[in-house]
Design an enzyme around this catalytic site. Structure first.
Site, PDB file in Angstrom:
ATOM      1  N   CYS A 131       0.835  -1.199   0.000  1.00 36.12           N
ATOM      2  CA  CYS A 131       0.000   0.000   0.000  1.00 36.12           C
ATOM      3  C   CYS A 131       0.870   1.250   0.000  1.00 36.12           C
ATOM      4  CB  CYS A 131      -0.942   0.010   1.201  1.00 36.12           C
ATOM      5  SG  CYS A 131      -2.042   1.440   1.187  1.00 36.12           S
ATOM      6  N   CYS A 134      -0.391   4.114   2.349  1.00 34.36           N
ATOM      7  CA  CYS A 134      -0.064   3.895   3.756  1.00 34.36           C
ATOM      8  C   CYS A 134       1.440   4.041   4.010  1.00 34.36           C
ATOM      9  CB  CYS A 134      -0.570   2.532   4.215  1.00 34.36           C
ATOM     10  SG  CYS A 134      -2.387   2.422   4.264  1.00 34.36           S
TER      11      CYS A 134
END
Length: 177
Positions: A131, A134
Site C-alpha cells: 500500500c 499507507c
C-alpha cells in the site's frame, strides 16, 4: 523456536534469505523493541505458521506483553487499512477519497507502546501489503518526528526478509504435503 530454528528451515537455494534473517536479528540501527516488533508484525501480516511461531518465540524474550500485543495489532489494523487505502489509491474515481472511511482504527491513536515504534511496524506491514498510500503516510509521520531514514529502511528490510522467508517456507511446506 527461534530465528536460528527458522533459518534451519530455509533450503540452500534461499541461503541469502537465511543470511539476511541472521543479519537483521543482529541489527543495531533499531532498538530491540523496534526491531522485534517489526519482525513480529511482519510475521503476523503474512501468517505462515512456522515463521509466526519462531519469530513470536524470539520476540517474547525481548518484548513486553504490551509490545507483543501492539505488534500484532499493527499487523491486524494494517491488514484492513492497506486493502482499503490501496484500493482508493488505485481507483480512477477519486470521489471515494472524499467519503469518510468509517472504519475503526483506534489502535493507531493508542497502540500501547511508543507511537513511533508502532509507526515503524505499520510501515513494514504496509510494505508487505503493497500500500503506497499507507507507506507514504507512515513514513511521513516517522520523518516528521525525527526518525532517521536508516531506521525506516531497517523496518522495510525486516518486512522484506520476513516476507521472503515466509514464501520460501510456505512453498517448501506445500511440497512436503
Amino acid at each position: 523456536m527461534s530465528i536460528d530454528t527458522l533459518r534451519d528451515l530455509i533450503p540452500a537455494y534461499a541461503k541469502d534469505i537465511s543470511l539476511n534473517l541472521g543479519s537483521l536479528a543482529s541489527e543495531t540501527v533499531l532498538n530491540d523493541q523496534q526491531k522485534w516488533g517489526a519482525f513480529l508484525a511482519s510475521a503476523h501480516a503474512i501468517g505462515v505458521a512456522p515463521v509466526v511461531k519462531a519469530i513470536e518465540a524470539q520476540a517474547a524474550t525481548v518484548l513486553s506483553p504490551e509490545a507483543l500485543n501492539a505488534a500484532k495489532s499493527a499487523a491486524a489494523i494494517m491488514g484492513m487499512n492497506n486493502i482499503y487505502y490501496r484500493s482508493l489509491h488505485l481507483m480512477k474515481n477519486q470521489e471515494y477519497t472524499t467519503i469518510p472511511a468509517r472504519l475503526r482504527m483506534n489502535v493507531i491513536a493508542n497502540p500501547g507502546v511508543d507511537k513511533m515504534d508502532f509507526e515503524l511496524w505499520s510501515t513494514a506491514v504496509s510494505a508487505i501489503n503493497g500500500c503506497g498510500a499507507c507507506l507514504d503516510a507512515h513514513e511521513g509521520e516517522l520523518r516528521k518526528h525525527g526518525v532517521p531514514a536508516t531506521q525506516v529502511q531497517a523496518a522495510l528490510r525486516i518486512g522484506a526478509v520476513v516476507h521472503a522467508a515466509s514464501r520460501v517456507i510456505a512453498s517448501e511446506t506445500a511440497l512436503a504435503a
